[in-house]
Write a protein that holds these residues in place. Structure first.
Motif, PDB file in Angstrom:
ATOM      1  N   ALA A 294       0.841  -1.196   0.000  1.00 19.78           N
ATOM      2  CA  ALA A 294       0.000   0.000   0.000  1.00 19.78           C
ATOM      3  C   ALA A 294       0.872   1.241   0.000  1.00 19.78           C
ATOM      4  O   ALA A 294       2.083   1.181   0.276  1.00 19.78           O
ATOM      5  CB  ALA A 294      -0.911  -0.012   1.222  1.00 19.78           C
ATOM      6  N   ALA A 295       0.290   2.393  -0.311  1.00 20.96           N
ATOM      7  CA  ALA A 295       1.046   3.652  -0.285  1.00 20.96           C
ATOM      8  C   ALA A 295       1.681   3.848   1.082  1.00 20.96           C
ATOM      9  O   ALA A 295       1.020   3.744   2.115  1.00 20.96           O
ATOM     10  CB  ALA A 295       0.120   4.823  -0.609  1.00 20.96           C
ATOM     11  N   GLY A 296       2.995   4.073   1.094  1.00 21.13           N
ATOM     12  CA  GLY A 296       3.725   4.274   2.333  1.00 21.13           C
ATOM     13  C   GLY A 296       4.187   3.001   3.016  1.00 21.13           C
ATOM     14  O   GLY A 296       4.943   3.065   3.985  1.00 21.13           O
ATOM     15  N   GLN A 297       3.770   1.840   2.524  1.00 19.81           N
ATOM     16  CA  GLN A 297       4.116   0.570   3.180  1.00 19.81           C
ATOM     17  C   GLN A 297       5.516   0.113   2.759  1.00 19.81           C
ATOM     18  O   GLN A 297       5.996   0.418   1.668  1.00 19.81           O
ATOM     19  CB  GLN A 297       3.091  -0.509   2.839  1.00 19.81           C
ATOM     20  N   ARG A 298       6.161  -0.681   3.643  1.00 18.70           N
ATOM     21  CA  ARG A 298       7.508  -1.173   3.392  1.00 18.70           C
ATOM     22  C   ARG A 298       7.555  -2.689   3.546  1.00 18.70           C
ATOM     23  O   ARG A 298       6.743  -3.284   4.250  1.00 18.70           O
ATOM     24  CB  ARG A 298       8.509  -0.547   4.376  1.00 18.70           C
ATOM     25  N   THR A 299       8.554  -3.298   2.905  1.00 17.96           N
ATOM     26  CA  THR A 299       8.899  -4.692   3.148  1.00 17.96           C
ATOM     27  C   THR A 299      10.409  -4.810   3.044  1.00 17.96           C
ATOM     28  O   THR A 299      11.081  -3.851   2.637  1.00 17.96           O
ATOM     29  CB  THR A 299       8.189  -5.629   2.147  1.00 17.96           C
ATOM     30  N   THR A 300      10.956  -5.969   3.416  1.00 18.37           N
ATOM     31  CA  THR A 300      12.415  -6.119   3.418  1.00 18.37           C
ATOM     32  C   THR A 300      12.810  -7.474   2.827  1.00 18.37           C
ATOM     33  O   THR A 300      12.018  -8.418   2.801  1.00 18.37           O
ATOM     34  CB  THR A 300      12.991  -6.019   4.841  1.00 18.37           C
ATOM     35  N   PHE A 301      14.047  -7.533   2.349  1.00 15.21           N
ATOM     36  CA  PHE A 301      14.662  -8.800   1.974  1.00 15.21           C
ATOM     37  C   PHE A 301      16.155  -8.707   2.287  1.00 15.21           C
ATOM     38  O   PHE A 301      16.653  -7.654   2.723  1.00 15.21           O
ATOM     39  CB  PHE A 301      14.409  -9.151   0.507  1.00 15.21           C
ATOM     40  N   GLY A 302      16.866  -9.801   2.090  1.00 15.11           N
ATOM     41  CA  GLY A 302      18.293  -9.813   2.364  1.00 15.11           C
ATOM     42  C   GLY A 302      19.010 -10.826   1.502  1.00 15.11           C
ATOM     43  O   GLY A 302      18.386 -11.663   0.840  1.00 15.11           O
TER      44      GLY A 302
END
Length: 321
Positions: A294-302
């Motif tokens: 969504a707008a403004g949402q974040r996720t991560t990976f590595g």
């Protein structure tokens, strides 16, 4: 031009007319801005050699516009209309449409004045939201780099009339300058080591990002990727987290992050992303569970990689699309 410890402006740019424009601050003396005999608190127009060109509004003077507190950015749209970003004092920061001989009101006005003697800004923000520095125009929108606001403001324009500003690039800290490059991308510089920011190991940086425009030419959405080195040793390292942020106003249903590996580096594993390598370019794509943002949402990976002994290089040029 008078100098001071504050309010020195300093932006210079060649206009589409081939003339050189120079932005000056009031040098800490507010009365300079309304004094046409002072070059402070002005936008000046001159020939490349420094002379007074024909067409200036005040005979024999380099003054193009006045009543400015501290102009930080200059830009022109495809029709040749001129815009400037400007620091306010305590309440309102501004984007102004600049016209020859215009009086922009400082120190009588900060922000919108509603006084026919002065020109009102076309966009205002609170000083906490912006403190706008560099300014660029590309593909139907103005882009203003914000210092205190720690974001890139995208302002759609229709025949010089602004739409609703959209905040982008909110994960890089203080932004000093923005320029439209010949490669079709925006180039943005950070300013986190100026004594007022909170720098990370990679600061200060130049960030290359796509211009976020929808079919109507206005800014709608963009994603950014910021990488953190978790640990490293003589022959390898772990990069985690790589934070992917939806900086736009519309949802994302998928994302791709590309970055450059130094020669001899090999990715040995990744998580929360499907990662492939071609030559020195690595490409990470979302998995089924983290592609929608969504707008403004974040996720991560590595990911983890090896490198030749004695090599201290790390991946660079993270780009999200």
């Amino acid at each position: 031009m008078p100098s001071a410890t504050i309010h020195d402006g300093g932006r210079i740019a060649f206009g589409p007319d081939g003339m050189l424009y120079v932005a000056t601050g009031d040098a800490g003396t507010t009365s300079n801005a309304q004094n046409l005999n002072s070059p402070a608190g002005k936008i000046l127009r001159m020939t490349p050699e420094g002379g007074v060109p024909s067409g200036n509004p005040f005979p024999g003077s380099r003054v193009w516009s006045y009543g400015h507190r501290n102009v930080q950015g200059l830009a022109w749209d495809e029709a040749g209309r001129m815009y400037a970003s400007e620091f306010g004092q305590n309440t309102w920061d501004e984007i102004n449409r600049i016209v020859a001989g215009g009086n922009y009101g400082w120190p009588v006005c900060e922000g919108t004045c509603g006084n026919g003697s002065y020109r009102d800004p076309i966009v205002t923000w609170s000083t906490a939201e912006s403190s706008p520095s560099g300014l660029a125009y590309a593909d139907g929108a103005l882009y203003a780099a914000a210092l205190r606001g720690q974001r890139l403001w995208a302002i759609p324009l229709t025949d010089g009339t602004p739409g609703t500003p959209v905040a982008q690039l909110r994960s890089y800290g203080r932004l000093r300058a923005v320029a439209a490059g010949p490669d079709g991308h925006l180039w943005v510089s950070t300013s986190n080591r100026d004594g007022r920011g909170t720098p990370v190991a990679q600061d200060d940086r130049i960030i290359r990002v796509p211009q976020a425009t929808d079919e109507g030419g206005g800014p709608s959405g963009a994603c950014t990727a910021t990488a953190t080195t978790q640990t490293q040793w003589s022959t390898g390292y772990v990069i985690q987290p790589v934070t992917v942020t939806n900086d736009g106003t519309a949802p994302l249903t998928a994302w791709t992050v590309t970055f450059s590996l130094p020669p001899g580096h090999t990715v040995t594993g990744s998580w929360n992303a499907a990662l492939t390598v071609s030559g020195q370019t690595a490409t990470a794509r979302n998995t089924t569970h983290n592609g929608t943002l969504a707008a403004g949402q974040r996720t991560t990976f590595g990911f983890q990689a090896t490198r030749p002994a004695g090599d201290t290089g790390l991946p660079t040029a993270y780009q999200c699309s």
